[in-house]
Design an enzyme around this catalytic site. Sequence first.
Site, PDB file in Angstrom:
ATOM      1  N   GLY A 131      34.379  75.676  -3.141  1.00  0.00           N
ATOM      2  CA  GLY A 131      34.840  77.089  -2.548  1.00  0.00           C
ATOM      3  C   GLY A 131      35.197  76.657  -1.043  1.00  0.00           C
ATOM      4  N   HIS A 190      29.545  67.037  -5.619  1.00  0.00           N
ATOM      5  CA  HIS A 190      30.685  67.516  -4.936  1.00  0.00           C
ATOM      6  C   HIS A 190      31.735  66.564  -4.621  1.00  0.00           C
ATOM      7  CE1 HIS A 190      27.534  70.307  -4.047  1.00  0.00           C
ATOM      8  NE2 HIS A 190      26.755  69.513  -3.167  1.00  0.00           N
ATOM      9  N   LYS A 279      31.852  57.782  -0.316  1.00  0.00           N
ATOM     10  CA  LYS A 279      30.911  57.192   0.905  1.00  0.00           C
ATOM     11  C   LYS A 279      30.102  58.519   1.126  1.00  0.00           C
ATOM     12  CE  LYS A 279      32.063  55.740   4.959  1.00  0.00           C
ATOM     13  NZ  LYS A 279      32.789  54.950   6.044  1.00  0.00           N
ATOM     14  N   GLN A 318      35.622  69.298   6.801  1.00  0.00           N
ATOM     15  CA  GLN A 318      34.713  70.262   7.772  1.00  0.00           C
ATOM     16  C   GLN A 318      34.429  68.721   8.714  1.00  0.00           C
ATOM     17  OE1 GLN A 318      31.455  71.147   5.274  1.00  0.00           O
ATOM     18  NE2 GLN A 318      30.380  69.379   5.676  1.00  0.00           N
ATOM     19  N   LEU A 325      48.770  63.991   9.290  1.00  0.00           N
ATOM     20  CA  LEU A 325      49.775  62.839   8.675  1.00  0.00           C
ATOM     21  C   LEU A 325      49.557  61.829   9.853  1.00  0.00           C
ATOM     22  CD1 LEU A 325      51.129  62.180   6.197  1.00  0.00           C
ATOM     23  CD2 LEU A 325      52.948  63.466   6.971  1.00  0.00           C
TER      24      LEU A 325
END
Lengths: 431, 538
Positions: A131, A190, A279, A318, A325
């Site tokens: 989400g 996740h 990681k 986040q 880029l």
Amino acid sequence: DGEYCSQKMEEFLPKIHYVQGGYDDPEAFKRLDAAVSKLETEMIADSKSAAKDSHRHDVGANRLFYLAVPPSVFSEAIAGVNQGARAPHGWTRVVVEKPFGRDAESYAKMRVEVAEQLSEDETYRIDHYLGKELVQNLMTLRFANAIFEPIWNRNYIESVEVTFKENFGVEGRAGYFDNIGIIRDIMQNHLLQVLALVGMEGPLSLHSEDIRNEKVKLLRSIKQLTPEDFVLGQYRAAGKRQGYLDDPDVPNSSRCPTFAACVFNINNRRWDGVPFLMKAGKALDERKAEIRIRFKKVPGNIFGASNMNGNELVIRVQPDEAIYLKITSKVPGLTSRLDESRLNLFYRTAWEESKDIPDAYERLILDVIHGEKSLFIRDDELLVAWDIFSPALLAMENDHQLKPEPYNYGSTGPVECEYLAAKHGVKWGYD
Amino acid sequence: KPPPTPRNPPHQTHTLPLSTMQQHGPEDKSCWFSGTQYLSNTLTIAVLGASGDLAKKKTFPSLFSLFNLGYIPETALILGYARSDLSDADLRERIKPFLPDEPKRDKFLERVVYVKGAYDSEEDFGQLDARMAGYESGAKDEGGECDVANRLFYFALPPSVFASAARAVSATCQTNNGWKRVIFEKPFGHSLKSFRKLVDDIDSTFSESQIYRIDHYLGKEMVQNLMALRFTNAMFEPIWNRDHVQSVSIHFKENFGTDGRGGYFDSIGIIRDVMQNHLLQVLSIIAMEPPVSVSGERGSEFLRDEKVKVLQSIEPIKIENVVLGQYLKEIDGQNRPGYRDDDGVPNDSVTPTFATIVFYIRNARWAGVPFIMRAGKALNERKSEIRVQFKRPATADYLFSEAEHSAPNELVMRLQPEEAIYLKMNVKTPGLAQTTTVTEMNLDYQNRFKETEAGEAPEPDAYARLILEVLRGRHATFVREDELQIAWELFDPLLEKIEKERSEPIGYAYGSRGPKESDELFERVGFQYAGEQYHWKK
């Protein structure tokens, strides 16, 4: 903001009611059902009396059950809902949270139990990462932009990284965490979901089943992990912060990893030979979740400088959502010096509204109400996800000689992590 | 290491000068690829046409810029040469107002002296030579590290006196023992014929390796960055071709007209002024193949060879791919006058102040891709930019139902007013919506490169940059004779046609976007307008 919000709050709060009961008590669920039915009757009457709906006789009542219960009472709760509280006129949807089992075997058992009570259609398994704004953006980024798809493969990409870093430890939740470990907590769900979105083929449409079909297909191409593919770590005290083992809720001999890194090999034509690095860790130097696509260096470099880095596409999930880029460009001025620079898209500056980006959960619950399943995990996805991780997980847990490498609270993690990447001929990207 | 065998550039229907390697004369062997070697040698710089506008506003300020930063040694001698009767002090007073008030300004001015002379007189130029030689022997006596004396001649002269000055300088002023380099300014002819005449007139004056022809666009930061961008970023090269590029457009927009200088402009027109040189140079850099290398002794020639090669692949201009315009009086606003209202412009002038031309390159990389050049005065904004527009992704139409809200990707490089590079792309609209939105990934030039060279102002002038390249002996950012030849061959038929047929250019209002026929041409050749750009149809 304030005034509107508080007005809405005054309308919202009266809609909340409380029913007390045990999660494994059928009587409690009957009480729940009764309470809900009573409320539904009132609501229907209200809406009929409002002029608009007075002619309608078919107003249904849908029920959404959000299970925020501990794993130990999970199956009982689901059975309770199914047997005692289903919606008589309307849909019944059940939102369930991870953990979905501890390993392949326990999940296999759980899915049978759940399937006895609910259909796949009614089951909404949340992975809240799906989400998140920038994770949702992956479809658009990859398929609405012509510039990325031609280079989105082993010919141009050197490696892909999916990273999750927290800058605090387990403080307060250690009892829960020690049973789980970072791999089950973050990676098997996740980050693997994010990896699937990055690596999958283009879907037939944006319909949920078409997207999830492609995700499953990608996951099935991933070679099963072995303990050799992993680096495990556990944070220790540094400065004023206490280490993992110092936490009173953690047993002194705990080998639970608070950090893990692993490398995936995807066995298909698009990705053969491209290491997918993952990681995740607690008590590291910063809080960040990102996806990093590292492109190969320029072949036949005519500029003489041999140490120029390849391009990178970084998607920061986040904090402070951004896509950037990394490119090479000439330094302004009188020389011909080259340096790395960035093409930036910062969500906070690009859109006024971005400070109000809804929480992942808001979006997900909205999707449940709409019956939109693309942001939820399907049963077969989970099966494959466990297939990939389970053997290695159990092997590492049962190997009492295997201890996670200690790392300082607030550092970048265990040193061995660098060697893991080097073993595959690549490096981790740091900014 | 023995010098590599010289190569001949490809021959077409015209004869070209031999490869510069072969022409490499003895005068340049010392301090061959000098780099920074020149700093420890004696240096004299002669500015011919010192009393003119160009010298005052561009040349001397650029020289000062380099002097200020230490790229021109403080012992250098700078001689202004012109016909006027001026003393050293007079010249210094004239140029002083155009120099920034920096601590080194007075020191610089002390290095500037004046020599009076006619542009066609060998005797007068002999005086210049004597003055330079005198200074050089004095410097040698003072014991410079390398007793080599280099000379640079900046030709800031009008076309009428250019050739005779070149001959005179060549005959009299090459007496030093170091390098002798000349900087030439445009115009390089007025047509193919006049260009060839110019070449003949200055034949055997200077070798190609001594000549540095300025196109100041090649000194612009962003244009220099184009090459770095193309060849150091692996992700652009795979999509830099006809399979992924929908169109390339090069835009030059000024928001003012000829403003009183119409008489001068009328014989030139927008095509000669901007397109045949600056914009064509930009096009060649965008379209060229990667050169063998860009550094080292031969880097400049390898680079220019590739530019020439791509220019030679451009197909002749078709008249149906050309739109010409001339600005009329402004509608509303400040009622600024139209082009023909200018006193110096004849009432029946058909000189274009606006042109859109579409080019096609006949090679494997670019066949079928329109390269659109658009230049104009008196438009609605001041902006110069390059837009590489990519094709719409094959998936967009069936995956994204809101297809009309998505735009084709574009890599945009803005040359002016403010340098910028950004990549236009589609993202999911933030928030609970399921639509796509067009946005950009931006290289924030102004902020990103705050620290450039130590102590240097972030934006050195294009001219300063180019003069420095001459001192370093690097030809890469200057125009070679064969490039010019092809540029003229390409545009000459169109220019002749305009002159002969004298057809009326399309009128457009001062301050507008230009003639709508230009937008129609863009659309016809496949340029994709996306939402926010597509103004005029509404």
